[in-house]
Design a protein around this motif. Structure first.
Motif, mmCIF file in Angstrom:
data_model
loop_
_atom_site.group_PDB
_atom_site.id
_atom_site.type_symbol
_atom_site.label_atom_id
_atom_site.label_comp_id
_atom_site.label_asym_id
_atom_site.label_seq_id
_atom_site.Cartn_x
_atom_site.Cartn_y
_atom_site.Cartn_z
ATOM 1 N N ARG A 613 0.804 -1.318 -0.085
ATOM 2 C CA ARG A 613 -0.189 -0.048 0.074
ATOM 3 C C ARG A 613 1.003 1.079 0.027
ATOM 4 O O ARG A 613 0.471 2.148 -0.760
ATOM 5 C CB ARG A 613 -0.945 -0.184 1.215
ATOM 6 C CG ARG A 613 -2.293 -0.312 0.834
ATOM 7 C CD ARG A 613 -3.160 -0.345 2.093
ATOM 8 N NE ARG A 613 -4.135 -1.270 1.778
ATOM 9 C CZ ARG A 613 -4.910 -1.627 2.875
ATOM 10 N NH1 ARG A 613 -4.962 -1.249 4.099
ATOM 11 N NH2 ARG A 613 -5.860 -2.607 2.757
ATOM 12 N N SER A 630 -1.515 -3.445 -8.303
ATOM 13 C CA SER A 630 -2.330 -2.560 -7.500
ATOM 14 C C SER A 630 -3.755 -2.464 -7.795
ATOM 15 O O SER A 630 -4.634 -1.978 -7.277
ATOM 16 C CB SER A 630 -1.570 -1.055 -7.805
ATOM 17 O OG SER A 630 -1.821 -0.732 -9.367
ATOM 18 N N GLU A 634 -3.292 -6.029 -4.469
ATOM 19 C CA GLU A 634 -2.524 -5.064 -3.448
ATOM 20 C C GLU A 634 -3.465 -4.909 -2.222
ATOM 21 O O GLU A 634 -2.645 -5.131 -1.034
ATOM 22 C CB GLU A 634 -2.539 -3.769 -4.076
ATOM 23 C CG GLU A 634 -1.691 -2.679 -3.288
ATOM 24 C CD GLU A 634 -1.940 -1.290 -3.577
ATOM 25 O OE1 GLU A 634 -2.771 -1.099 -4.724
ATOM 26 O OE2 GLU A 634 -1.667 -0.440 -3.278
ATOM 27 N N ASN A 635 -4.682 -4.570 -2.029
ATOM 28 C CA ASN A 635 -5.069 -4.486 -0.842
ATOM 29 C C ASN A 635 -5.881 -5.734 -0.296
ATOM 30 O O ASN A 635 -6.677 -5.710 0.599
ATOM 31 C CB ASN A 635 -6.228 -3.434 -1.059
ATOM 32 C CG ASN A 635 -5.680 -2.103 -1.228
ATOM 33 O OD1 ASN A 635 -4.365 -1.780 -0.824
ATOM 34 N ND2 ASN A 635 -6.617 -1.140 -1.615
HETATM 35 C C1 LIG Z 1 -5.998 0.154 -1.835
HETATM 36 O O1 LIG Z 1 -5.884 0.871 -0.425
HETATM 37 C C2 LIG Z 1 -5.590 2.059 -0.908
HETATM 38 C C3 LIG Z 1 -5.428 3.002 0.553
HETATM 39 O O2 LIG Z 1 -5.532 2.021 1.678
HETATM 40 C C4 LIG Z 1 -6.648 2.894 -1.610
HETATM 41 O O3 LIG Z 1 -6.102 4.241 -1.767
HETATM 42 C C5 LIG Z 1 -6.718 2.165 -2.989
HETATM 43 O O4 LIG Z 1 -7.682 2.842 -3.825
HETATM 44 C C6 LIG Z 1 -6.991 0.655 -2.803
HETATM 45 N N1 LIG Z 1 -6.758 0.071 -4.210
HETATM 46 C C7 LIG Z 1 -7.778 -0.686 -4.659
HETATM 47 C C8 LIG Z 1 -7.461 -1.355 -5.892
HETATM 48 O O5 LIG Z 1 -8.955 -0.896 -3.905
#
Ligand SMILES: *[C@@H]1O[C@H](CO)[C@@H](O)[C@H](O)[C@H]1NC(C)=O
Ligand SMILES: *[C@@H]1O[C@H](CO)[C@@H](O)[C@H](O)[C@H]1NC(C)=O
Ligand SMILES: *[C@@H]1O[C@H](CO)[C@@H](O)[C@H](O)[C@H]1NC(C)=O
Ligand SMILES: *[C@@H]1O[C@H](CO)[C@@H](O)[C@H](O)[C@H]1NC(C)=O
Ligand SMILES: *[C@@H]1O[C@H](CO)[C@@H](O)[C@H](O)[C@H]1NC(C)=O
Ligand SMILES: *[C@@H]1O[C@H](CO)[C@@H](O)[C@H](O)[C@H]1NC(C)=O
Length: 684
Positions: A613, A630, A634-635
């Motif tokens: 992140r 990403s 990623e999250n």
């Molecule tokens: C992943 O998390 C970040 C902040 O925690 C956020 O800004 C971003 O949009 C997220 N990405 C996705 C693909 O959800």
């Protein structure tokens, strides 16, 4: 080979003439009689006693009917001889049968040998095709040695090299055995073959401290080899200069030989002789420099980590440049790596550019931010002027103003600087980690480029992976399920298809966040997840914390593999649905890249260390890998991944297929970015 066959064929005759047994002890007369009998009957095998008797009676009939004592005695005598003869017949039949069997066996052996020869010959044929590049390299290296021994001028050598590469010469273009010829004869053949047309071949020389598989410490080794091979496939001429470490794996160098003329390089106020070795590894020309006076520099246990590392690698850098000039090479780009050969930058522009290398440019690759801070005076060891270079805009360290910083010098004195990272953006690299080079990188930011490491798709590709029970690809995923079941069965896990298989692979137990791993296993055990934890450390871990960790996690769904076993590690990627990754920046193991290629999702090991992140910049310049990650994993925590697998399998499948379809090999983005960088600096 010929000798082998004739020995094998000779076997039966030696067998029969040497075999012992009663026959050989019999008298000549018995043998003669037997010979007579066998010819007469015409059939030796299975001759029944009655018919022999009949025949005998027929011959001797008149005498027997007289029934005198004399006759009786003669009769007995004949019968005695007869029995004897018959035993001999039986014995000889056995021997004959044995000899036939032996002959049969020998014939079969001969067939096998002939088959083997055919296979060997086929192999040699295909080897020759593969060895085209090697042949070209042999010629190129012979040209180097001809320049050193003064047989041809450096200019002619330069032209010859270009022509040889442009025309992709192979052994077919020359009389056989040309490489066995003397230099003079070889030169004659080369001149005959190459007419005068000039071209624009792109020639890159790496001056570096590692190259797989010869000497490998970190990602530099696989980078030099992977990138060079990809460039050569695109028609570039790439060669590598390395120190001749005592620990070098010389078996990996084909045609290794010392070239006759010595090369001298300047160090510490005088010239020192080096022995120069040349050979070919993976189709890449390799030159090894072995210092004579400073023989101890590279005859050590480790590659790095000595108090005189600056002296060792500075000596090597200077010797490489001296050799390039002496051998008359005029490369388009000198490609240098990390702080160890960064000194080539200042050496080149202050000393060597005037020695006929005016068209050469310098490219530095940084794999990391290791730096070497030294007393400025030490620059004079290799002929540099400390007063000229110990300045803020040159080699003076940004923090410790009394010292010089070699890596900084490399950045300042290179035409381009490539940072290797699959995940970080340029701004993240310049301002992110606290490496002390920020002001320098900021000033030189226009020449900074970020490139992802490539990935060896000749080893890591499920569609041609020879370690898998069934191959698969994004177009045909059936094999993935087969691999999963095979992995589960190997490890005694239930293979009823409903469980999600999570793999985790590590090299150094000290690098692993065991607590995160433990809580992850515990927290998901109720969800039918199976874990495979593979320890790749070279020395099997005697680590107590790992032992107790295993003890604590022992259960139905957790298995440990601790062996250096290539096949198993391939199967773990192929069989897993998810691969846990401590980081997405993983230049050594490349877990996330391998996971994607094998249709497994790379998921963060721990949520708080979701370093991604913070490390991924959502930046237009991001690498393909970074952009993909990403927007996908990623999250995603492990629990979220499990939710998606259960609740939205088609979405999950789509992500997996997209990941598999990414080309992360050396030939893809990595090579493209390097070619743009080389081309850009060539035009400067
Ligand atoms: C992943 O998390 C970040 C902040 O925690 C956020 O800004 C971003 O949009 C997220 N990405 C996705 C693909 O959800
Ligand atoms: C020799 O081998 C052939 C086939 O391999 C077989 O048919 C034949 O019976 C063998 N002869 C003897 C004497 O073993
Ligand atoms: C997978 O592909 C490789 C390379 O083509 C091949 O050698 C291997 O036999 C294949 N594996 C299977 C199980 O077919
Ligand atoms: C499959 O195995 C898991 C345990 O690994 C079990 O919880 C589940 O009920 C099994 N499913 C079927 C359909 O047998
Ligand atoms: C064992 O591993 C733990 C956790 O990774 C680490 O902190 C420790 O230093 C290691 N101990 C040894 C003896 O290597
Ligand atoms: C365990 O899983 C739950 C969701 O199932 C999650 O909310 C929690 O944060 C997880 N805890 C850890 C330590 O991963």
């Amino acid at each position: 080979m010929k000798a082998l066959i004739s020995t094998a064929i000779a076997c039966p005759s030696s067998f029969s003439s040497n075999s012992g047994g009663p026959f050989h002890r019999e008298s000549a007369s018995v043998r003669a009689r037997f010979g007579c009998w066998s010819r007469k009957s015409g059939e030796v095998n299975g001759l029944p006693r009655p018919s022999v008797h009949m025949e005998l009676q027929g011959q001797e009939g008149a005498n027997i009917s007289q029934s005198s004592n004399e006759d009786k005695a003669r009769h007995d005598d004949i019968w005695g001889l007869f029995k004897e003869a018959q035993q001999n017949i039986l014995y000889l039949n056995k021997q004959r049968q044995k000899a036939l069997e032996e002959l049969n066996r020998t014939n079969q052996e001969k067939e096998l040998l002939l088959e083997k020869i055919a296979i060997l010959e086929a192999k040699m044929q295909s080897g020759f095709v593969k060895d085209r590049l090697s042949f070209c390299w042999e010629l190129l290296l012979r040209i180097d040695s001809m320049v050193l021994t003064g047989i041809i001028s450096t200019n002619e050598a330069s032209d010859m090299r270009r022509l040889l590469v442009e025309r992709k010469v192979s052994g077919d273009d020359f009389p056989t055995d040309i490489l066995q010829e003397t230099d003079v004869k070889l030169l004659h053949e080369l001149r005959n073959f190459l007419s005068g047309s000039k071209g624009n071949g792109f020639h890159i020389v790496h001056i570096c401290t590692e190259m797989s598989p010869l000497v490998s410490v970190g990602s530099l080794a696989s980078y030099v080899t992977g990138l060079s091979r990809a460039l050569q496939r695109k028609g570039y001429l790439v060669e590598v200069i390395l120190p001749k470490y005592g620990s070098l794996d010389l078996d990996e160098v084909q045609g290794l030989r010392e070239i006759e003329a010595e090369s001298y390089s300047y160090f510490n106020g005088q010239l020192h002789a080096n022995r120069i070795w040349i050979g070919v590894a993976y189709g890449i020309g390799v030159t090894l420099i072995e210092p004579k006076d400073y023989a101890s520099f590279f005859n050590r246990e480790k590659v790095y980590g000595y108090s005189d590392d600056f002296e060792r690698f500075t000596y090597f850098s200077r010797a490489s440049l001296d050799y390039i000039v002496k051998a008359g090479k005029k490369p388009d780009v000198l490609h240098i790596h990390n702080w160890e050969t960064a000194i080539v930058g200042p050496l080149f522009w202050d000393i060597f550019v005037k020695q006929g290398l005016g068209d050469t440019r310098i490219l530095l690759t940084c794999h990391d931010f290791r730096q070497s801070l030294e007393q400025p005076d030490k620059l004079s060891l290799c002929g540099l002027d400390p007063a000229r270079l110990h300045r803020p805009d040159r080699l003076q360290d940004n923090t410790n103003k009394l010292l010089i910083n070699i890596l900084k010098g490399g950045v300042v004195y290179s035409n381009k600087v490539i940072f290797l990272s699959s995940i970080h953006s340029k701004s993240r690299i310049i301002y992110g980690p606290n490496h002390g080079l920020e002001p320098t990188l900021d000033i030189h930011k226009d020449k900074l480029v970020v490139a992802p490491l490539g990935f060896d798709s000749s080893i890591w590709d499920p569609s041609k992976d020879r370690f898998l029970p069934k191959n698969y690809s994004v177009d045909d995923m059936k094999g993935k399920a087969v691999c999963k079941v095979a992995l589960q069965q190997q490890l005694g896990l239930s293979d009823n298809g409903s469980s999600v298989l999570v793999g985790f692979i590590f090299c150094e137990v000290s690098d692993v966040d065991l607590e995160s791993l433990k809580s992850l296993v515990r927290n998901t055990s109720s969800r039918g997840v199976q874990f495979i934890i593979m320890d790749l450390s070279k020395i099997p871990s005697a680590n107590m914390s790992l032992g107790s960790f295993q003890e604590e996690l022992k259960g139905d769904g957790v298995r440990f593999i601790s062996r250096q076993d290539e096949a198993s590690s391939h199967l773990v990627f192929a069989g897993s649905d998810i691969i846990l990754c401590p980081s997405f920046h993983d230049p050594i193991l490349q877990l996330p890249e391998k996971a994607l290629k094998y249709g497994a999702a790379p998921v963060a090991l721990s949520s708080n260390s979701m370093g991604f992140r913070h490390s991924i910049d959502h930046h237009a310049e991001a690498t393909r890998f970074s952009q993909f990650i990403s927007s996908t994993f990623e999250n995603m925590s492990l629990n979220q991944a499990l939710d998606e697998i259960r609740n939205n399998p088609s979405k999950w499948k789509q992500r997996i297929m997209e990941g598999m379809a990414l080309d992360l090999s050396w030939d893809a983005e990595c090579c493209d970015i390097h070619i743009s960088a080389y081309t850009a600096i060539k035009d400067l």
